[in-house]
Design a protein around this motif. Sequence first.
Motif, PDB file in Angstrom:
ATOM      1  N   GLN A  72      33.018  60.080 -37.280  1.00  0.00           N
ATOM      2  CA  GLN A  72      33.903  59.140 -36.584  1.00  0.00           C
ATOM      3  C   GLN A  72      34.250  57.921 -37.443  1.00  0.00           C
ATOM      4  OE1 GLN A  72      31.277  60.574 -35.175  1.00  0.00           O
ATOM      5  NE2 GLN A  72      31.660  61.116 -33.039  1.00  0.00           N
ATOM      6  N   GLY A  77      41.016  62.718 -42.137  1.00  0.00           N
ATOM      7  CA  GLY A  77      41.709  63.659 -41.261  1.00  0.00           C
ATOM      8  C   GLY A  77      41.242  65.045 -41.642  1.00  0.00           C
ATOM      9  N   PHE A  86      43.616  70.999 -28.975  1.00  0.00           N
ATOM     10  CA  PHE A  86      43.113  70.663 -27.644  1.00  0.00           C
ATOM     11  C   PHE A  86      44.002  71.406 -26.652  1.00  0.00           C
ATOM     12  CE2 PHE A  86      42.192  66.393 -29.828  1.00  0.00           C
ATOM     13  CZ  PHE A  86      41.034  66.894 -30.387  1.00  0.00           C
ATOM     14  N   MET A  89      45.987  69.914 -23.603  1.00  0.00           N
ATOM     15  CA  MET A  89      46.897  68.786 -23.796  1.00  0.00           C
ATOM     16  C   MET A  89      48.206  69.272 -24.421  1.00  0.00           C
ATOM     17  SD  MET A  89      44.479  65.936 -25.502  1.00  0.00           S
ATOM     18  CE  MET A  89      42.785  65.703 -24.998  1.00  0.00           C
ATOM     19  N   LYS A  93      50.384  64.897 -26.715  1.00  0.00           N
ATOM     20  CA  LYS A  93      49.053  64.347 -26.372  1.00  0.00           C
ATOM     21  C   LYS A  93      48.029  64.654 -27.463  1.00  0.00           C
ATOM     22  CE  LYS A  93      48.915  62.291 -22.307  1.00  0.00           C
ATOM     23  NZ  LYS A  93      48.363  60.947 -22.189  1.00  0.00           N
ATOM     24  N   PHE A  97      46.020  61.738 -29.551  1.00  0.00           N
ATOM     25  CA  PHE A  97      44.598  61.602 -29.219  1.00  0.00           C
ATOM     26  C   PHE A  97      43.871  60.524 -30.023  1.00  0.00           C
ATOM     27  CE2 PHE A  97      40.098  62.781 -29.536  1.00  0.00           C
ATOM     28  CZ  PHE A  97      39.783  62.910 -28.198  1.00  0.00           C
ATOM     29  N   GLY A  98      43.987  60.607 -31.327  1.00  0.00           N
ATOM     30  CA  GLY A  98      43.291  59.658 -32.204  1.00  0.00           C
ATOM     31  C   GLY A  98      43.725  58.222 -31.964  1.00  0.00           C
ATOM     32  N   GLU A 100      45.080  57.048 -29.080  1.00  0.00           N
ATOM     33  CA  GLU A 100      44.700  56.615 -27.729  1.00  0.00           C
ATOM     34  C   GLU A 100      43.252  56.150 -27.672  1.00  0.00           C
ATOM     35  OE1 GLU A 100      45.674  59.716 -25.021  1.00  0.00           O
ATOM     36  OE2 GLU A 100      47.798  59.169 -24.952  1.00  0.00           O
ATOM     37  N   ILE A 101      42.363  56.892 -28.351  1.00  0.00           N
ATOM     38  CA  ILE A 101      40.966  56.461 -28.279  1.00  0.00           C
ATOM     39  C   ILE A 101      40.730  55.205 -29.108  1.00  0.00           C
ATOM     40  CG2 ILE A 101      39.997  58.708 -27.680  1.00  0.00           C
ATOM     41  CD1 ILE A 101      39.255  59.087 -30.524  1.00  0.00           C
ATOM     42  N   ARG A 102      41.693  54.851 -29.941  1.00  0.00           N
ATOM     43  CA  ARG A 102      41.598  53.572 -30.655  1.00  0.00           C
ATOM     44  C   ARG A 102      42.255  52.451 -29.864  1.00  0.00           C
ATOM     45  NH1 ARG A 102      41.063  57.149 -34.382  1.00  0.00           N
ATOM     46  NH2 ARG A 102      40.126  56.772 -36.403  1.00  0.00           N
ATOM     47  N   ARG A 145      48.323  65.586 -36.041  1.00  0.00           N
ATOM     48  CA  ARG A 145      47.232  64.955 -35.315  1.00  0.00           C
ATOM     49  C   ARG A 145      46.275  64.262 -36.286  1.00  0.00           C
ATOM     50  NH1 ARG A 145      43.542  68.976 -31.969  1.00  0.00           N
ATOM     51  NH2 ARG A 145      42.792  69.424 -34.047  1.00  0.00           N
ATOM     52  N   ALA A 146      46.008  64.958 -37.396  1.00  0.00           N
ATOM     53  CA  ALA A 146      45.090  64.390 -38.392  1.00  0.00           C
ATOM     54  C   ALA A 146      45.719  63.185 -39.090  1.00  0.00           C
ATOM     55  CB  ALA A 146      44.703  65.455 -39.407  1.00  0.00           C
ATOM     56  N   VAL A 149      46.020  59.058 -37.406  1.00  0.00           N
ATOM     57  CA  VAL A 149      45.090  57.935 -37.512  1.00  0.00           C
ATOM     58  C   VAL A 149      45.123  57.296 -38.900  1.00  0.00           C
ATOM     59  CG1 VAL A 149      43.582  58.826 -35.711  1.00  0.00           C
ATOM     60  CG2 VAL A 149      43.158  59.489 -38.070  1.00  0.00           C
TER      61      VAL A 149
ATOM     62  N   VAL B 143      36.857  72.351 -32.141  1.00  0.00           N
ATOM     63  CA  VAL B 143      37.624  71.398 -31.348  1.00  0.00           C
ATOM     64  C   VAL B 143      36.851  70.083 -31.215  1.00  0.00           C
ATOM     65  CG1 VAL B 143      38.591  70.997 -29.073  1.00  0.00           C
ATOM     66  CG2 VAL B 143      38.788  73.228 -30.120  1.00  0.00           C
ATOM     67  N   ALA B 148      35.827  64.533 -33.162  1.00  0.00           N
ATOM     68  CA  ALA B 148      34.913  63.589 -33.808  1.00  0.00           C
ATOM     69  C   ALA B 148      35.552  62.980 -35.050  1.00  0.00           C
ATOM     70  CB  ALA B 148      33.605  64.283 -34.179  1.00  0.00           C
ATOM     71  N   SER B 149      36.233  63.804 -35.841  1.00  0.00           N
ATOM     72  CA  SER B 149      36.819  63.265 -37.067  1.00  0.00           C
ATOM     73  C   SER B 149      38.006  62.355 -36.751  1.00  0.00           C
ATOM     74  CB  SER B 149      37.220  64.382 -38.033  1.00  0.00           C
ATOM     75  OG  SER B 149      38.416  64.979 -37.623  1.00  0.00           O
ATOM     76  N   LEU B 150      38.546  62.493 -35.540  1.00  0.00           N
ATOM     77  CA  LEU B 150      39.620  61.577 -35.129  1.00  0.00           C
ATOM     78  C   LEU B 150      39.040  60.282 -34.557  1.00  0.00           C
ATOM     79  CD1 LEU B 150      42.043  64.123 -33.471  1.00  0.00           C
ATOM     80  CD2 LEU B 150      42.508  62.767 -35.493  1.00  0.00           C
ATOM     81  N   GLY B 151      37.719  60.202 -34.506  1.00  0.00           N
ATOM     82  CA  GLY B 151      37.076  58.956 -34.112  1.00  0.00           C
ATOM     83  C   GLY B 151      36.500  58.943 -32.707  1.00  0.00           C
ATOM     84  N   ALA B 152      36.495  60.097 -32.027  1.00  0.00           N
ATOM     85  CA  ALA B 152      36.017  60.107 -30.646  1.00  0.00           C
ATOM     86  C   ALA B 152      34.484  60.097 -30.593  1.00  0.00           C
ATOM     87  CB  ALA B 152      36.544  61.337 -29.925  1.00  0.00           C
ATOM     88  N   ARG B 160      36.946  63.949 -22.457  1.00  0.00           N
ATOM     89  CA  ARG B 160      38.358  64.296 -22.665  1.00  0.00           C
ATOM     90  C   ARG B 160      38.585  65.695 -23.218  1.00  0.00           C
ATOM     91  NH1 ARG B 160      42.435  60.120 -24.401  1.00  0.00           N
ATOM     92  NH2 ARG B 160      43.570  62.047 -24.015  1.00  0.00           N
ATOM     93  N   ILE B 161      37.564  66.264 -23.862  1.00  0.00           N
ATOM     94  CA  ILE B 161      37.765  67.585 -24.481  1.00  0.00           C
ATOM     95  C   ILE B 161      36.983  68.671 -23.748  1.00  0.00           C
ATOM     96  CG2 ILE B 161      37.608  68.917 -26.619  1.00  0.00           C
ATOM     97  CD1 ILE B 161      39.533  66.543 -26.775  1.00  0.00           C
TER      98      ILE B 161
END
Lengths: 329, 247
Positions: A72, A77, A86, A89, A93, A97-98, A100-102, A145-146, A149, B143, B148-152, B160-161
Amino acid sequence: MSIEVTNVTKKYGDFHALDDVSVSLPTGQLTALLGPSGGGKSTLLRIIAGLDTADSGTVAIEGTNATKLPPQKRNVGFVFQHYAVFKHMTVAKNVAFGLEIRKTPKAEVKRRVGELLELVHLSQFADRLPSQLSGGQRQRMALARALAVEPTVLLLDEPFGALDAKVRKELREWLRRLHDEVHVTTVFVTHDQEEAMEVADEIVVINQGRVEQVGSPDELYDEPANDFVMGFLGEVTRLGPVRLRPHDVDVSVEPGRAGSFPGRITRLLRVGFEVRLQVELDPEVASGAEPVSVVLPRSHARGLDLELGSRVWLTAAVGAVTVPAMVAV
Amino acid sequence: MTWFSLLVLIPLTAIVATSAERGWSGYVDTITNDQTMAAIQLTVGQAALVTGVNIVMGTLIAWVLVRDRFFGKRILDVVIDIPFALPTIVAGLVLLGLYGNNSPIGLDWAYTDRAVMLALAFVTLPFIVRTVQPVLEELDHDVEEAAASLGASRLTIFRRIILPSLVPAITAGAALSFARAIAEYGSLVLLSGNKPFSTEVVSVRVLSFIENGSTASAAAVASLMLAVALVVIVVLDVIQRRVSRRG
């Protein structure tokens, strides 16, 4: 240097997945980790991403020691061979994702997602579910997606491995162009030497947990450090004491050139524009040796009037890349 | 379709038809009878409560069975099915032995509504575990790594997943668990004592109607429970669609 891997070792039981590996990957380049399956290249990529941990050694990303950071916190990426979408989604979405969680503001997320979908040519699919996309489209979505962020490095694990040949070729050209636009430091894993040669600025050849050679595609092809690299980057054949590429064998229908090997054509195969020969050398010069493979252009073969059973004399072409043949293969 | 009709539709229609024998007022009378109302309230309330508990505990147990490694895991995996396999009256005996008057652990819950809940929880435990477990096993590990690599964080990944992928299985299990709970008879007759107004459940009430020769009343109550079951299944389905779409 953007990624600095130093003395990394990783064992699974008795199996050395990585054995004291050190590599430096420069900023802004597109690097391929190339090697046979099970050679440790994916493990190395996963250790860089923090998805696996090394038994020993360190990983630094942009000068920060990342060895102990969880995935994390590494700001990488990662793109997986099987897309890792996902499922529940929409495409938009997924890409969001990346962000939104930020806790990025909504308007900003919307703008970025729009931009990225534009970049990967998926704008019209924003509201679809991943299951409604083709494999190539899913992988482009995963890439967007990657990238969303703004990672320091982009890591791709056999990104085109699950796609059919035609899409794979398109996507690799597209990845090269994308990299020229975005300039993010990119590392991708592949076992396909053609893919690596075509796309990468630099190739790291990994085999049995060790780095065999690092260099540009031309360097590797023209100056392979050893037998393995030469064999992995293209076809090789053996002519007397050396190993060389089949298209670097000169064929003549008369004796006379110094150091030529006489033999007889035992197989002749036309594939498109080229002709592939198998030449069995006379027992006096090479008893029990494997037949020599030779590739030459069709026009050249026609000029020499080659047929099955013709007697030929083989020499290594001038300027051919050769390595000493291993004894008793 | 014929099979389905023979098995399900015709008997259900028969119940509704029988319940209508005494006319609308007879129907309303039967259902609004105090004792019947108490039984319905107890049954639906306890079934809902148990289903709620199962949603949490069942998912948790499935998670542990799939994700954790510990000694005796295989055995636990088999033991989960015992409430399924045991004849319900035997289950009732077991529970009576443990939580009855001569409880070896000093918990005398016999003839209270806690006994009803205990019996229901016992027989419905496997439903959610067994529906969630295979889905959890099939879940792509990639998945989670991607997230996780996106920061979750782990919590975000779960919420969410993972959870949205489990919701269909959880609701399916919850529907089964609820349906089983409102229909349960065998396991709780012994432990609950069937005291009118306090521990008498609907199935017992229906049986006593039948024993008294009042099939119409029995059918009336049965048809009401049918409606309750239907509503709950529909509601769960709607929830499932909502949640899994939201993401």
